[in-house]
Design a protein around this motif. Structure first.
Motif, mmCIF file in Angstrom:
data_model
loop_
_atom_site.group_PDB
_atom_site.id
_atom_site.type_symbol
_atom_site.label_atom_id
_atom_site.label_comp_id
_atom_site.label_asym_id
_atom_site.label_seq_id
_atom_site.Cartn_x
_atom_site.Cartn_y
_atom_site.Cartn_z
ATOM 1 N N GLY A 1 26.122 -24.416 -51.625
ATOM 2 C CA GLY A 1 26.649 -23.928 -50.184
ATOM 3 C C GLY A 1 26.475 -23.685 -49.435
ATOM 4 O O GLY A 1 24.331 -23.671 -49.935
ATOM 5 N N ASP A 2 26.601 -22.397 -48.014
ATOM 6 C CA ASP A 2 25.694 -22.487 -46.623
ATOM 7 C C ASP A 2 25.665 -20.860 -47.403
ATOM 8 O O ASP A 2 26.690 -20.569 -48.213
ATOM 9 C CB ASP A 2 26.317 -22.649 -45.452
ATOM 10 C CG ASP A 2 26.767 -23.746 -45.061
ATOM 11 O OD1 ASP A 2 25.357 -24.939 -45.854
ATOM 12 O OD2 ASP A 2 27.211 -24.002 -44.135
ATOM 13 N N VAL A 3 24.517 -19.987 -47.372
ATOM 14 C CA VAL A 3 24.415 -18.708 -47.392
ATOM 15 C C VAL A 3 23.884 -18.620 -46.280
ATOM 16 O O VAL A 3 23.194 -18.610 -45.180
ATOM 17 C CB VAL A 3 23.048 -18.673 -48.426
ATOM 18 C CG1 VAL A 3 23.282 -16.574 -48.542
ATOM 19 C CG2 VAL A 3 23.626 -19.241 -49.569
ATOM 20 N N ARG A 4 25.289 -16.767 -46.043
ATOM 21 C CA ARG A 4 24.439 -16.008 -44.653
ATOM 22 C C ARG A 4 24.042 -15.311 -45.149
ATOM 23 O O ARG A 4 25.399 -14.142 -45.329
ATOM 24 C CB ARG A 4 26.015 -16.614 -43.652
ATOM 25 C CG ARG A 4 25.714 -15.608 -42.643
ATOM 26 C CD ARG A 4 27.013 -15.688 -42.195
ATOM 27 N NE ARG A 4 27.668 -14.862 -40.713
ATOM 28 C CZ ARG A 4 28.177 -14.853 -40.104
ATOM 29 N NH1 ARG A 4 29.330 -15.331 -40.012
ATOM 30 N NH2 ARG A 4 28.303 -14.094 -39.009
ATOM 31 N N ILE A 5 22.882 -14.403 -44.543
ATOM 32 C CA ILE A 5 23.091 -12.765 -45.064
ATOM 33 C C ILE A 5 22.745 -12.112 -43.382
ATOM 34 O O ILE A 5 22.209 -12.277 -42.669
ATOM 35 C CB ILE A 5 21.464 -12.905 -45.522
ATOM 36 C CG1 ILE A 5 21.957 -13.654 -47.109
ATOM 37 C CG2 ILE A 5 21.020 -11.460 -45.721
ATOM 38 C CD1 ILE A 5 19.464 -14.043 -47.064
ATOM 39 N N ASN A 6 23.428 -10.486 -43.696
ATOM 40 C CA ASN A 6 23.539 -10.083 -42.764
ATOM 41 C C ASN A 6 22.415 -8.501 -42.797
ATOM 42 O O ASN A 6 22.919 -8.164 -44.195
ATOM 43 C CB ASN A 6 24.910 -9.448 -42.637
ATOM 44 C CG ASN A 6 25.050 -9.201 -40.940
ATOM 45 O OD1 ASN A 6 24.543 -8.415 -40.005
ATOM 46 N ND2 ASN A 6 26.366 -8.794 -40.855
ATOM 47 N N PHE A 7 21.884 -8.490 -41.890
ATOM 48 C CA PHE A 7 21.101 -7.056 -41.979
ATOM 49 C C PHE A 7 22.049 -5.585 -41.125
ATOM 50 O O PHE A 7 21.639 -6.237 -39.727
ATOM 51 C CB PHE A 7 19.567 -7.525 -42.188
ATOM 52 C CG PHE A 7 19.400 -8.528 -43.117
ATOM 53 C CD1 PHE A 7 18.326 -8.264 -43.853
ATOM 54 C CD2 PHE A 7 19.342 -9.726 -42.208
ATOM 55 C CE1 PHE A 7 18.167 -9.728 -44.629
ATOM 56 C CE2 PHE A 7 18.206 -11.055 -43.225
ATOM 57 C CZ PHE A 7 17.698 -10.768 -43.975
ATOM 58 N N VAL A 8 21.699 -5.350 -42.669
ATOM 59 C CA VAL A 8 23.129 -3.795 -41.923
ATOM 60 C C VAL A 8 22.218 -2.376 -42.390
ATOM 61 O O VAL A 8 21.946 -2.111 -43.528
ATOM 62 C CB VAL A 8 24.442 -3.801 -42.013
ATOM 63 C CG1 VAL A 8 24.639 -2.884 -41.062
ATOM 64 C CG2 VAL A 8 24.968 -5.289 -41.368
ATOM 65 N N THR A 9 21.424 -1.574 -41.381
ATOM 66 C CA THR A 9 21.522 -0.241 -41.499
ATOM 67 C C THR A 9 22.222 0.983 -40.963
ATOM 68 O O THR A 9 23.071 0.935 -40.321
ATOM 69 C CB THR A 9 19.648 -0.142 -40.968
ATOM 70 O OG1 THR A 9 20.363 -0.360 -39.870
ATOM 71 C CG2 THR A 9 18.590 -1.429 -41.758
ATOM 72 N N ALA A 10 22.039 1.835 -41.141
ATOM 73 C CA ALA A 10 22.602 3.012 -41.244
ATOM 74 C C ALA A 10 22.797 3.498 -39.785
ATOM 75 O O ALA A 10 23.665 3.310 -39.618
ATOM 76 C CB ALA A 10 22.294 4.585 -42.100
ATOM 77 N N ASN B 1 17.586 -2.498 -38.212
ATOM 78 C CA ASN B 1 18.846 -3.602 -38.629
ATOM 79 C C ASN B 1 16.775 -5.473 -39.130
ATOM 80 O O ASN B 1 16.886 -5.658 -39.952
ATOM 81 C CB ASN B 1 19.541 -4.145 -38.355
ATOM 82 C CG ASN B 1 21.038 -3.388 -38.183
ATOM 83 O OD1 ASN B 1 20.319 -2.550 -38.374
ATOM 84 N ND2 ASN B 1 21.163 -4.025 -37.235
ATOM 85 N N LEU B 2 16.404 -5.087 -37.837
ATOM 86 C CA LEU B 2 15.409 -6.095 -37.611
ATOM 87 C C LEU B 2 13.890 -6.015 -38.771
ATOM 88 O O LEU B 2 13.667 -6.879 -39.116
ATOM 89 C CB LEU B 2 14.903 -6.292 -36.775
ATOM 90 C CG LEU B 2 15.644 -7.561 -35.514
ATOM 91 C CD1 LEU B 2 14.811 -7.219 -34.213
ATOM 92 C CD2 LEU B 2 15.791 -8.771 -35.649
ATOM 93 N N GLY B 3 14.258 -4.475 -39.063
ATOM 94 C CA GLY B 3 12.414 -3.662 -39.315
ATOM 95 C C GLY B 3 13.401 -4.161 -41.369
ATOM 96 O O GLY B 3 12.747 -4.410 -41.967
#
Length: 382
Positions: free
Chosen positions: A27-36, A43-45
């Motif tokens: 299947g497809d994989v979606r990754i979301n990058f979240v910081t405090a 988030n890009l870092g």
């Protein structure tokens, strides 16, 4: 991964120490990058620190809150939509309005429909192209993609009439990712089924909602193979065109009639075939979908069987022609031998006849000479 109800995603370090996250069920994989800090920069870092800096993209949220830094990796080498309908159980057609499309249950997929509505498509993070959605049909939507000079050398859009699906696939090996979104003057949702979530905005003012989609790792290789495949088809067509002899081309549909006697009452017709790629039923390569690859394999197998069948047929005709040729040659030899016996003298026989004639002539002359001498001897007695 531990929070998933089913183990479908796996994270590991590869041999080079890179973090690898992959789907275990295709299947497809979606990754979301979240910081405090919840800022784009932070988030890009995080994405950069985990090794996804070249793949993660700020996904504008369309006024729904904080932007997302994320990446969606597709399990396939192409973007493929839902099966699109126009109402329950009524599969969509090319002429249907994009605004009226629904899923199989009849739920409307696209809620905005006005001047200023655009579908946004970019490739490899480059400048996005806006496809006008106002009054668009499925056919005009894919035509706008395929005629856009910024897109049509990299991707191609198609519509499958049997499944009701739109596919956007790479046709150049450089294509690694596609960015999709939409721009609208009012709040709304657009959802063809590309990616992992509908594109939604809750505010107007030309707000874009964008998702970054990484194509399957084989997309570039498939694009190269597709180009080579289509080049072979072109070479087949050219080879067939050059196969004629004295105005007859058995590989391009011409028939050959071979006559076996002088009054043409005995003959053999060798039926020609059309061995161009189209004549063999081989369509242009489209390796963006498993179904298309399977179809290409089936077409090649069918074409191979057709070629073999023609090879057997022409071999049978050739055997007949060679047999008749041998028969004709033998007949000619027999006739020539008979004619020679009627008209050509045997050197040995004629030589013997000549020698016998010369001997008889010599004996005759000698006999006359002896007779003359005998008469003279008698006359001397008197």
């Amino acid at each position: 991964n531990n929070n998933l109800t089913e183990r479908k995603v796996e994270a590991r370090l590869d041999d080079s120490g890179n973090l690898e996250i992959k789907s275990l069920n295709g299947g497809d994989v979606r990754i979301n990058f979240v910081t405090a800090a919840a800022t784009d920069a932070a988030n890009l870092g995080l994405a950069q620190a985990l090794g996804f800096g070249d793949q993660a993209l700020i996904r504008a949220d369309g006024g729904n809150g904080t932007n997302n830094v994320e990446v969606t990796a597709l399990g396939s080498p192409a973007l493929t939509s839902f099966a699109l309908y126009e109402g329950v159980n009524d599969l969509a057609e090319r002429s249907d309005s994009v605004h009226s499309l629904t899923d199989a249950t009849g739920t409307t997929l696209n809620s905005v429909y006005a001047a200023g509505d655009f579908y946004s498509i970019g490739v490899n993070g480059g400048t996005a192209v806006n496809i006008d959605l106002n009054g668009a049909t499925i056919q005009s939507f894919i035509d706008d993609i395929n005629t856009n000079t910024s897109l049509n050398q990299l991707i191609q859009a198609t519509f499958d009439d049997e499944t009701g699906q739109i596919t956007i696939r790479a046709i150049d090996s450089s294509v690694q990712s596609v960015q999709i979104g939409f721009v609208t003057l009012v709040a709304g949702t657009y959802n063809f089924g590309f990616g992992t979530a509908p594109l939604t905005t809750t505010v107007g003012g030309a707000t874009a909602d964008i998702e970054n989609l990484l194509l399957g790792s084989a997309a570039g290789a498939l694009a190269d193979l597709e180009g080579e495949y289509n080049n072979i088809l072109d070479q087949i067509d050219q080879l067939v065109g050059d196969s004629g002899y004295r105005g007859t081309n058995l590989l391009n549909g011409d028939d050959l009639t071979t006559f076996f006697n002088e009054d043409r009452s005995s003959s053999l017709i060798t039926d020609g075939v059309v061995f161009t790629s189209g004549g063999l039923g081989i369509s242009s390569g489209n390796f963006g979908r498993v179904e298309s690859v399977d179809q290409a394999i089936t077409e090649i197998r069918t074409a191979t069987d057709t070629v073999r069948s023609f090879g057997n047929s022409i071999a049978n005709d050739l055997a007949i022609i060679q047999t008749r040729e041998d028969f004709t040659k033998n007949t000619i030899n027999n006739l020539e031998e008979g004619a020679d016996k009627l008209t050509v003298a045997d050197q040995n026989e004629e030589g013997a006849n000549l020698l016998a004639l010369q001997t008889r002539q010599t004996l005759g002359v000698t006999s006359l000479a002896l007779a003359s001498q005998s008469q003279q001897a008698v006359l001397r007695l008197f």
